[in-house]
Design an enzyme around this catalytic site. Sequence first.
Site, PDB file in Angstrom:
ATOM      1  N   LYS A   1       0.836  -1.211   0.000  1.00  0.00           N
ATOM      2  CA  LYS A   1       0.000   0.000   0.000  1.00  0.00           C
ATOM      3  C   LYS A   1       0.873   1.264   0.000  1.00  0.00           C
ATOM      4  CE  LYS A   1      -3.825  -2.208  -0.294  1.00  0.00           C
ATOM      5  NZ  LYS A   1      -4.696  -2.786   0.697  1.00  0.00           N
TER       6      LYS A   1
HETATM    7  C1  LIG Z   1      -5.693  -3.831   0.961  1.00  0.00           C
HETATM    8  C2  LIG Z   1      -7.140  -3.585   1.057  1.00  0.00           C
HETATM    9  C3  LIG Z   1      -7.856  -3.835   2.235  1.00  0.00           C
HETATM   10  C4  LIG Z   1      -7.322  -4.554   3.425  1.00  0.00           C
HETATM   11  O1  LIG Z   1      -6.142  -4.204   3.925  1.00  0.00           O
HETATM   12  P1  LIG Z   1      -5.158  -5.259   4.635  1.00  0.00           P
HETATM   13  O2  LIG Z   1      -4.307  -4.344   5.448  1.00  0.00           O
HETATM   14  O3  LIG Z   1      -4.424  -5.934   3.537  1.00  0.00           O
HETATM   15  O4  LIG Z   1      -5.961  -6.183   5.469  1.00  0.00           O
HETATM   16  C5  LIG Z   1      -9.193  -3.492   2.280  1.00  0.00           C
HETATM   17  N1  LIG Z   1      -9.800  -2.973   1.222  1.00  0.00           N
HETATM   18  C6  LIG Z   1      -9.163  -2.728   0.070  1.00  0.00           C
HETATM   19  C7  LIG Z   1      -9.918  -2.126  -1.056  1.00  0.00           C
HETATM   20  C8  LIG Z   1      -7.814  -3.050  -0.065  1.00  0.00           C
HETATM   21  O5  LIG Z   1      -7.196  -2.853  -1.232  1.00  0.00           O
END
Ligand SMILES: *Cc1c(COP(=O)(O)O)cnc(C)c1O
Length: 468
Positions: free
Chosen positions: A235
Amino acid sequence: MQKREKRIILCLAHMSGNEMKYIQEAFDQNWVVPLGPNVNKFEEELKRFVVSPCTLTAENDLQEETYPKSIKPHENDPEKLWLDSITDAKLLDKQVVALSSGTAAVHLALIAVGVKAGDEVVCQSFTFCASSNPVVYLGAKPVFVDSERETWNMDPELLEKAINDRMAKTGRKPKAIIVVYLYGMPAKIAEIKAVADKYGIPLVEDAAEGLGSRYHGRVCGTFGDYGILSFNGNKMITTSGGGALVCPDEEARNKVMFFATQAREGYPYYQHEKIGYNYRLSNICAGIGRGQLTVLDEHIAHHRRLAKFYAEAFKGFDGITFHAGSDSELNPAVGAAAESKTLSNYWLNTITLDPQLKIKGEENAYRTTVKGAVGGAAGVIHYVDSAHTDCEPNANVEALRMWLDSLNIESRPLWKPMHKQPVYKDSPAYVNGTAESIFKVGLCLPSGPLVTLDDAQFIVDAIKDAVC
Ligand SMILES: *Cc1c(COP(=O)(O)O)cnc(C)c1O
């Protein structure tokens, strides 16, 4: 073209060099637990960030900054509000809780707004499964809503239709609405919030991909009742794995904190009256997060720099369209005053391919099944017998992915809409065809701080070379 020695990865967070200092502090103070000074500081800094006024443009060169402008304490008085320009008192009430993942944040947001087994929750279909899976964890039922074409996010008109139809069919209102900032792109949040308010349904913004994106100058994730942030490794910034929940106020924060720490009642012994979760962020991970926050502005600026580059490169190129979406700098049709700009963080830059566009090697697309996880994804995948499903990207998209892969460039299809996922085949869906049609023509390109402008030029050249 010659393939690159070093693989160009889709997106990976990049260390700032400041992380070790905070981790060392945690070890020195023996705070190696899922709470502590780094967690508290990280939450405070995140709060500063999410309520910060707009400081970013694609032009900004933030390389010189050692601390991001947007969360820098006031020079003369560190306690003084960095928030002089903020007029919305509700925004200042926001509180951030650091958690072990973005998925945990979605789960706790739904608990906080009172979702229970048997309830319905409206969720954007065009998303990653982490938006909707927690609905099922709670025994509730997702109801999927399709997207509009400009932002690829939830269509506000279809949302209202879905709510009315659910009320007619079940006699009850959905318990929550989950809107997503897909690839970081700001959704039509004013319109969506208007619908949520009209029906009195709590709004949860999944800004896991949209950290630092802004709608009319304000950070995404602060419009609804709750906002989800993710700090997974791919991210905008990482804590190696982690997330956060932006809560409306102190009371909501305390409730979320209670459920995130196993719902313990105030007795000298463990007394439980509710089911809780172990979802708090580790103090070590929060140290990584604090280091990452020092480069957040710079990272956002770089994602935007790449977006601008891709947008220019494909301008006027037949058959390939860069997705500028609702960004008021890269989509001139949007336009806005400087302080009220809508800005995407362009977490992942995306293009769409005209179905008529011929790509070299198209005849070999989907000849073999995937061996090993696509793009080095974590965990294991189930091996499959057939390379096809009833809903997949067009052959030219898959051919371009394979072409880029052979040159050591990672790309990835868009997220397959939830209403087309076998696991959600029985969930009601309100569909206009947008998400499915975009899924079939779209591709995510390498983005983020590890991708140089030189890499981006190589990627663009490779794509143009792939066209017959
Ligand atoms: C990555 C993501 C999540 C969840 O995040 P994690 O930290 O990986 O659990 C939730 N929603 C969207 C749209 C994502 O891309």
